[in-house]
Design an enzyme around this catalytic site. Structure first.
Site, PDB file in Angstrom:
ATOM      1  CD  GLU A   1      42.109  37.265  31.812  1.00  0.00           C
ATOM      2  OE1 GLU A   1      41.530  37.922  32.723  1.00  0.00           O
ATOM      3  OE2 GLU A   1      43.149  36.616  32.008  1.00  0.00           O
TER       4      GLU A   1
ATOM      5  CG  HIS B   1      41.863  32.565  35.947  1.00  0.00           C
ATOM      6  ND1 HIS B   1      40.731  32.945  35.248  1.00  0.00           N
ATOM      7  CD2 HIS B   1      42.706  33.633  35.879  1.00  0.00           C
ATOM      8  CE1 HIS B   1      40.884  34.180  34.794  1.00  0.00           C
ATOM      9  NE2 HIS B   1      42.072  34.615  35.153  1.00  0.00           N
TER      10      HIS B   1
END
Length: 326
Positions: A154, A188
């Protein structure tokens, strides 16, 4: 590096191109989760199942490698950035361990309250010193995902790759700090679909609120990570900060120390859980002074974080972009 960025000139890529590439990287990262039955969650398969985690780790490795290659190509081909300076823009080199230590100190100051609760109030400090449980956690698939693969992949995508592209498009430092983390937050949002699949009886409103909350705190962490990345040019710092935050999770904002959220609160030392009373309520085992100390440290940590944000992220390896006008 100074020669490439000091003289005013037209952006090597347009702002819209930088944004589109950022969206592309986000899709390349997330979409593979839904292309295969082994990675796609269902009412019978949650995202925490070891088989799902293994398949997703393979997918993330491939997507991260593809995005890295594409970003390097754009930086070199359109930005005319030499290979050595590409490593600098990506935060790969040089890596300053001093800058990393200072960043981790800053994060520890912010989390002074939770460190006090888990380390002192709950007695976890001895396990931390001895490293007890570290191997077990990291050798589990959930631990490997949460503390290694997740933070590394990430931060690679949403900091090391996306931020240099926005620099190439001549976004300002403030724009980079407050814009690029939104891609991280959006990445997300797909958890809404996954949670809805595996928790079909949870009211939709609660699922939406849960997702909005997750979007908010991931974006807030992204603001901090983007700031630190620009200030230190060090990808290791934010990977470790990401792992640290995943480990401690969100701090307690209400309730007494020693009581799990939603559990009834009773007199100190009463109602301790034993092996044969798992169905009995869990009561507070610490005096109110521990709770007072926790909230004092929580506030003090936030204030200390604010005061030390710039001093502890000062670095000779900062990326060539202005964050504060003189």
């Amino acid at each position: 590096m100074a020669n490439l960025w000091s003289a005013p000139k037209a952006p090597a890529v347009s702002p819209s191109t930088a944004a589109l590439l950022s969206v592309l990287f986000t899709f390349i990262y997330v979409v593979p989760f839904y292309l295969s039955p082994t990675t796609r969650p269902s009412p019978q398969l949650t995202r925490d199942a070891p088989s799902c985690i293994r398949a997703r780790v393979r997918a993330v490795t491939f997507s991260s490698t593809l995005s890295l290659a594409l970003a390097v190509y754009v930086l070199h081909q359109y930005g005319s950035v030499p290979p050595r300076e590409i490593l600098t823009l990506l935060g790969f080199w040089p890596i300053s361990l001093l800058d990393t230590a200072r960043t981790m100190l800053l994060v520890a100051i912010l989390f002074a309250g939770p460190l006090f609760e888990y380390g002192l109030a709950e007695g976890g400090w001895q396990g931390w010193v001895r490293g007890r449980g570290v191997y077990e956690v990291l050798s589990s698939w959930m631990g490997y995902r949460n503390y290694i693969v997740g933070p590394v992949s990430e931060e690679l995508i949403w900091r090391a790759l996306i931020i240099p592209l926005h620099m190439l498009a001549h976004f300002s430092g403030k724009q980079i700090i407050f814009l690029t983390p939104l891609y991280f937050g959006i990445a997300h949002v797909h958890h809404l679909y996954e949670f809805r699949l595996t928790h079909p009886h949870t009211p939709l409103l609660m699922v939406v609120l849960r997702t909005l909350f997750q979007f908010t705190y991931t974006s807030l962490f992204g603001f901090f990570a983007a700031f630190v990345f620009l200030r230190t040019g060090n990808i290791l710092s934010i990977i470790l900060a990401h792992t640290f935050c995943n480990w401690l999770s969100l701090p307690r904002l209400w309730g007494r120390v020693g009581v799990e959220a939603g559990a009834p609160i009773g007199p100190p030392g009463a109602g301790k859980r034993g092996d044969d009373d798992e169905d009995q309520p869990q009561y507070e085992s610490r005096g109110v002074a521990w709770t007072v100390a926790y909230y004092v440290l929580l506030v003090a940590g936030a204030i200390g974080f604010y005061w030390q944000l710039f001093p502890l992220t000062e670095s000779n390896h900062a990326l060539p972009i202005v964050l504060v006008e003189e």
